[in-house]
Design an enzyme around this catalytic site. Structure first.
Site, PDB file in Angstrom:
ATOM      1  N   ALA A 141     -35.914   6.933  57.761  1.00 21.83           N
ATOM      2  CA  ALA A 141     -37.280   6.541  57.396  1.00 21.83           C
ATOM      3  C   ALA A 141     -37.930   7.615  56.545  1.00 21.83           C
ATOM      4  O   ALA A 141     -39.045   8.056  56.816  1.00 21.83           O
ATOM      5  CB  ALA A 141     -38.089   6.296  58.663  1.00 21.83           C
ATOM      6  N   ASN A 180     -27.314   8.331  47.402  1.00 20.79           N
ATOM      7  CA  ASN A 180     -26.524   9.006  46.375  1.00 20.79           C
ATOM      8  C   ASN A 180     -25.305   9.656  47.018  1.00 20.79           C
ATOM      9  O   ASN A 180     -25.250   9.838  48.229  1.00 20.79           O
ATOM     10  CB  ASN A 180     -27.359  10.101  45.707  1.00 20.79           C
ATOM     11  CG  ASN A 180     -28.356   9.520  44.713  1.00 20.79           C
ATOM     12  OD1 ASN A 180     -28.156   8.431  44.183  1.00 20.79           O
ATOM     13  ND2 ASN A 180     -29.424  10.249  44.445  1.00 20.79           N
ATOM     14  N   ARG A 199     -41.842  12.255  49.401  1.00 22.67           N
ATOM     15  CA  ARG A 199     -42.704  12.395  50.573  1.00 22.67           C
ATOM     16  C   ARG A 199     -43.741  13.477  50.269  1.00 22.67           C
ATOM     17  O   ARG A 199     -43.373  14.577  49.878  1.00 22.67           O
ATOM     18  CB  ARG A 199     -41.879  12.803  51.788  1.00 22.67           C
ATOM     19  CG  ARG A 199     -40.935  11.718  52.240  1.00 22.67           C
ATOM     20  CD  ARG A 199     -40.511  11.946  53.668  1.00 22.67           C
ATOM     21  NE  ARG A 199     -39.297  12.747  53.756  1.00 22.67           N
ATOM     22  CZ  ARG A 199     -38.704  13.060  54.892  1.00 22.67           C
ATOM     23  NH1 ARG A 199     -39.220  12.657  56.041  1.00 22.67           N
ATOM     24  NH2 ARG A 199     -37.606  13.766  54.891  1.00 22.67           N
ATOM     25  N   LYS A 252     -23.309   7.313  38.685  1.00 19.81           N
ATOM     26  CA  LYS A 252     -24.470   8.037  39.241  1.00 19.81           C
ATOM     27  C   LYS A 252     -24.008   9.397  39.763  1.00 19.81           C
ATOM     28  O   LYS A 252     -24.678  10.410  39.582  1.00 19.81           O
ATOM     29  CB  LYS A 252     -25.085   7.188  40.364  1.00 19.81           C
ATOM     30  CG  LYS A 252     -26.359   7.756  40.985  1.00 19.81           C
ATOM     31  CD  LYS A 252     -27.598   7.130  40.391  1.00 19.81           C
ATOM     32  CE  LYS A 252     -28.893   7.784  40.772  1.00 19.81           C
ATOM     33  NZ  LYS A 252     -29.477   7.332  42.010  1.00 19.81           N
ATOM     34  N   ASN A 263     -25.337  13.114  38.708  1.00 22.25           N
ATOM     35  CA  ASN A 263     -25.835  14.031  39.738  1.00 22.25           C
ATOM     36  C   ASN A 263     -25.032  15.330  39.760  1.00 22.25           C
ATOM     37  O   ASN A 263     -25.587  16.408  39.972  1.00 22.25           O
ATOM     38  CB  ASN A 263     -25.783  13.371  41.122  1.00 22.25           C
ATOM     39  CG  ASN A 263     -26.873  12.317  41.296  1.00 22.25           C
ATOM     40  OD1 ASN A 263     -27.916  12.389  40.673  1.00 22.25           O
ATOM     41  ND2 ASN A 263     -26.626  11.335  42.135  1.00 22.25           N
ATOM     42  N   ASN A 298     -35.555  19.129  35.848  1.00 15.54           N
ATOM     43  CA  ASN A 298     -34.405  18.511  35.154  1.00 15.54           C
ATOM     44  C   ASN A 298     -34.455  18.744  33.645  1.00 15.54           C
ATOM     45  O   ASN A 298     -33.471  19.120  33.022  1.00 15.54           O
ATOM     46  CB  ASN A 298     -34.366  17.006  35.430  1.00 15.54           C
ATOM     47  CG  ASN A 298     -34.085  16.692  36.886  1.00 15.54           C
ATOM     48  OD1 ASN A 298     -33.881  17.600  37.686  1.00 15.54           O
ATOM     49  ND2 ASN A 298     -34.062  15.415  37.237  1.00 15.54           N
ATOM     50  N   SER A 324     -33.789  16.483  43.961  1.00 14.83           N
ATOM     51  CA  SER A 324     -33.890  16.539  45.426  1.00 14.83           C
ATOM     52  C   SER A 324     -33.036  17.684  45.963  1.00 14.83           C
ATOM     53  O   SER A 324     -33.355  18.275  46.991  1.00 14.83           O
ATOM     54  CB  SER A 324     -33.468  15.207  46.043  1.00 14.83           C
ATOM     55  OG  SER A 324     -32.128  14.947  45.719  1.00 14.83           O
ATOM     56  N   GLU A 374     -27.100  17.523  49.605  1.00 14.84           N
ATOM     57  CA  GLU A 374     -26.034  16.511  49.507  1.00 14.84           C
ATOM     58  C   GLU A 374     -24.821  17.025  48.710  1.00 14.84           C
ATOM     59  O   GLU A 374     -23.968  16.244  48.321  1.00 14.84           O
ATOM     60  CB  GLU A 374     -26.599  15.234  48.848  1.00 14.84           C
ATOM     61  CG  GLU A 374     -27.603  14.493  49.716  1.00 14.84           C
ATOM     62  CD  GLU A 374     -28.054  13.146  49.153  1.00 14.84           C
ATOM     63  OE1 GLU A 374     -28.611  13.124  48.036  1.00 14.84           O
ATOM     64  OE2 GLU A 374     -27.853  12.118  49.820  1.00 14.84           O
TER      65      GLU A 374
HETATM   66  N1  LIG Z   1     -36.192   9.712  46.832  1.00 11.45           N
HETATM   67  C1  LIG Z   1     -35.734   9.188  45.703  1.00 11.45           C
HETATM   68  O1  LIG Z   1     -36.481   9.006  44.726  1.00 11.45           O
HETATM   69  C2  LIG Z   1     -34.288   8.753  45.593  1.00 11.45           C
HETATM   70  C3  LIG Z   1     -33.902   8.040  44.438  1.00 11.45           C
HETATM   71  C4  LIG Z   1     -32.584   7.602  44.334  1.00 11.45           C
HETATM   72  C5  LIG Z   1     -31.692   7.872  45.352  1.00 11.45           C
HETATM   73  N2  LIG Z   1     -32.094   8.585  46.449  1.00 11.45           N
HETATM   74  C6  LIG Z   1     -31.105   8.828  47.491  1.00 11.45           C
HETATM   75  O2  LIG Z   1     -31.488   8.066  48.634  1.00 11.45           O
HETATM   76  C7  LIG Z   1     -31.086   8.736  49.840  1.00 11.45           C
HETATM   77  C8  LIG Z   1     -32.322   8.957  50.701  1.00 11.45           C
HETATM   78  O3  LIG Z   1     -33.180   9.852  49.987  1.00 11.45           O
HETATM   79  P1  LIG Z   1     -34.663  10.135  50.442  1.00 11.45           P
HETATM   80  O4  LIG Z   1     -35.322  10.818  49.294  1.00 11.45           O
HETATM   81  O5  LIG Z   1     -35.283   8.930  51.024  1.00 11.45           O
HETATM   82  O6  LIG Z   1     -34.411  11.223  51.607  1.00 11.45           O
HETATM   83  P2  LIG Z   1     -35.409  11.670  52.754  1.00 11.45           P
HETATM   84  O7  LIG Z   1     -36.819  11.459  52.338  1.00 11.45           O
HETATM   85  O8  LIG Z   1     -34.989  13.034  53.181  1.00 11.45           O
HETATM   86  O9  LIG Z   1     -35.112  10.636  53.917  1.00 11.45           O
HETATM   87  C9  LIG Z   1     -34.026  10.710  54.767  1.00 11.45           C
HETATM   88  C10 LIG Z   1     -34.501  10.261  56.126  1.00 11.45           C
HETATM   89  O10 LIG Z   1     -33.381  10.201  57.009  1.00 11.45           O
HETATM   90  C11 LIG Z   1     -33.840  10.593  58.261  1.00 11.45           C
HETATM   91  N3  LIG Z   1     -32.773  11.037  59.156  1.00 11.45           N
HETATM   92  C12 LIG Z   1     -31.994  12.125  59.047  1.00 11.45           C
HETATM   93  N4  LIG Z   1     -31.159  12.220  60.101  1.00 11.45           N
HETATM   94  C13 LIG Z   1     -31.450  11.161  60.886  1.00 11.45           C
HETATM   95  C14 LIG Z   1     -30.944  10.707  62.122  1.00 11.45           C
HETATM   96  N5  LIG Z   1     -29.968  11.365  62.771  1.00 11.45           N
HETATM   97  N6  LIG Z   1     -31.465   9.573  62.665  1.00 11.45           N
HETATM   98  C15 LIG Z   1     -32.455   8.910  62.028  1.00 11.45           C
HETATM   99  N7  LIG Z   1     -32.974   9.287  60.852  1.00 11.45           N
HETATM  100  C16 LIG Z   1     -32.469  10.402  60.296  1.00 11.45           C
HETATM  101  C17 LIG Z   1     -34.786  11.743  57.972  1.00 11.45           C
HETATM  102  O11 LIG Z   1     -35.579  11.921  59.107  1.00 11.45           O
HETATM  103  P3  LIG Z   1     -36.644  13.095  59.273  1.00 11.45           P
HETATM  104  O12 LIG Z   1     -37.840  12.613  58.535  1.00 11.45           O
HETATM  105  O13 LIG Z   1     -36.830  13.117  60.749  1.00 11.45           O
HETATM  106  O14 LIG Z   1     -36.034  14.327  58.703  1.00 11.45           O
HETATM  107  C18 LIG Z   1     -35.511  11.199  56.760  1.00 11.45           C
HETATM  108  O15 LIG Z   1     -36.647  10.475  57.164  1.00 11.45           O
HETATM  109  C19 LIG Z   1     -30.421  10.047  49.355  1.00 11.45           C
HETATM  110  O16 LIG Z   1     -29.034   9.844  49.249  1.00 11.45           O
HETATM  111  C20 LIG Z   1     -31.023  10.270  47.979  1.00 11.45           C
HETATM  112  O17 LIG Z   1     -30.194  11.062  47.149  1.00 11.45           O
HETATM  113  C21 LIG Z   1     -33.377   9.027  46.604  1.00 11.45           C
END
Ligand SMILES: NC(=O)c1ccc[n+]([C@@H]2O[C@H](COP(=O)([O-])OP(=O)(O)OC[C@H]3O[C@@H](n4cnc5c(N)ncnc54)[C@H](OP(=O)(O)O)[C@@H]3O)[C@@H](O)[C@H]2O)c1
Length: 312
Positions: free
Chosen positions: A14, A110, A138, A197, A201, A215, A268, A280
């Site tokens: 989340a 990713n 966030r 992708k 990356n 970037n 990120s 990652e």
């Molecule tokens: N953000 C972007 O714009 C974007 C764009 C393209 C691709 N992506 C890719 O999408 C993926 C997610 O990215 P994101 O930016 O959303 O990352 P993020 O904000 O760090 O979200 C990851 C979430 O996973 C949760 N988590 C971690 N361990 C967990 C567990 N054991 N049980 C339940 N939840 C857990 C984290 O919880 P906590 O909050 O408790 O730490 C966090 O809320 C990555 O692979 C990223 O590279 C992101």
């Protein structure tokens, strides 16, 4: 769009992406359930009374449905995983007992290398993979900003040798995950999408850590630009060995285009390093280097970036 026959989707992870999907789902009559990591995190979420989401315009407060592994009741039949690659195994292990044997699981993240280990939890999972270029971050606990529009592609990897799910089934899943402006498009070859992708990356993310820059600044710094070229040269060798046609010049052009389009972004990976979090890298450059070894290719530049990020 929602009908009563629609399945109940859970979102694991989340964070930025997971909350984005859940927010739009909530606003468009498709209530996903967020699975937070534990009871404490759920209590914190309940105190915050939901997610604050700036989806373009002003921020709004959304009381999204949420739970945690110890409070899961009914089996999970449809799961969207938005955890980071390095968090995925632990996150899925915590809910594996609640996954129905043939659950539909969509891995939206990713990096490469997390899909096959997921199948060890339940060999009959129906696993699909997705890649997105939406941009969201966030800006506080349970608070997100949707900063850039992108596209999201979904398909079945052929690398896993699962029974084919069929175009119609995958199109149905894409429709279920298309909420509001977030449109998910089914594609025949998700492996190429994920690979391309990964290559971008591999080129951009670790270099932003090395030069501690945004970037776009990679393109303004002659040293970084030279290194970008050297890294893409190695990447092109792996790309060629795998039978892909795009050559080094085309790959470099694509990398430069992404760096330029996302010029103001802090990757990120850089954000994770600066916040002292695990990155990652093992599923990006680490994956590429392991593949290079299997293919008998030497990738010293990428290997040294892998070491640099591991030690940063
Ligand atoms: N953000 C972007 O714009 C974007 C764009 C393209 C691709 N992506 C890719 O999408 C993926 C997610 O990215 P994101 O930016 O959303 O990352 P993020 O904000 O760090 O979200 C990851 C979430 O996973 C949760 N988590 C971690 N361990 C967990 C567990 N054991 N049980 C339940 N939840 C857990 C984290 O919880 P906590 O909050 O408790 O730490 C966090 O809320 C990555 O692979 C990223 O590279 C992101």
């Amino acid at each position: 769009m929602t009908t009563t026959a629609e399945p109940n989707w859970h979102i694991l992870g989340a964070g930025a992406i997971g909350s984005l999907w859940a927010s739009h789902g909530h606003l468009h009559g498709h209530p996903f359930t967020l699975i937070l990591r534990d009871a404490q995190r759920l209590a914190d979420y309940q105190s915050a009374r939901g997610i604050t989401a700036n989806l373009g315009g002003s921020a709004q407060h959304l009381p999204l449905k949420a739970t945690c592994p110890s409070q899961l009741g009914e089996p999970i039949t449809h799961l969207l995983i938005c955890a980071k690659a390095q968090q995925t195994q632990a996150a899925v292990a915590a809910i594996a007992a609640h996954l129905s044997d043939d659950a539909v699981v969509v891995l939206l993240q990713n990096g490469l290398g997390t899909a096959a280990p997921l199948m060890q939890h339940k060999p009959s999972l129906r696993l699909l993979q997705a890649s997105t270029t939406e941009g969201v971050f966030r800006n506080g606990p349970f608070s997100i900003v949707h900063a850039g529009r992108g596209q999201t592609l979904l398909g079945q990897s052929t690398a896993l040798t699962l029974p084919p799910m069929g175009e119609e089934f995958i199109a149905g899943i894409a429709r279920q995950l298309s909420v509001g402006p977030l449109q998910v498009t089914p594609v025949a070859d998700i492996d190429t999408v994920l690979w391309q992708k990964l290559l971008v990356n591999c080129a951009i993310n670790p270099l932003t850590v090395k030069y501690r820059c945004r970037n776009g600044e990679l393109l303004d710094n002659p040293l970084a630009l030279q290194e970008l070229g050297d890294i893409v040269n190695e990447i092109a060798k792996v790309n060629h060995a795998l039978g892909y046609r795009d050559n080094e010049t085309e790959l470099l052009g694509r990398v430069r285009q992404v760096a330029s389009k996302t010029a103001l972004n802090r990757s990120s990976m850089l954000q994770d390093i600066e916040a002292g979090r695990e990155t990652e890298i093992e599923f990006i450059t680490g994956y590429l280097c392991r593949l290079g070894t299997e293919l008998g290719l030497s990738l010293p530049r990428n290997q040294s970036l892998l070491t640099l990020v591991r030690e940063a």
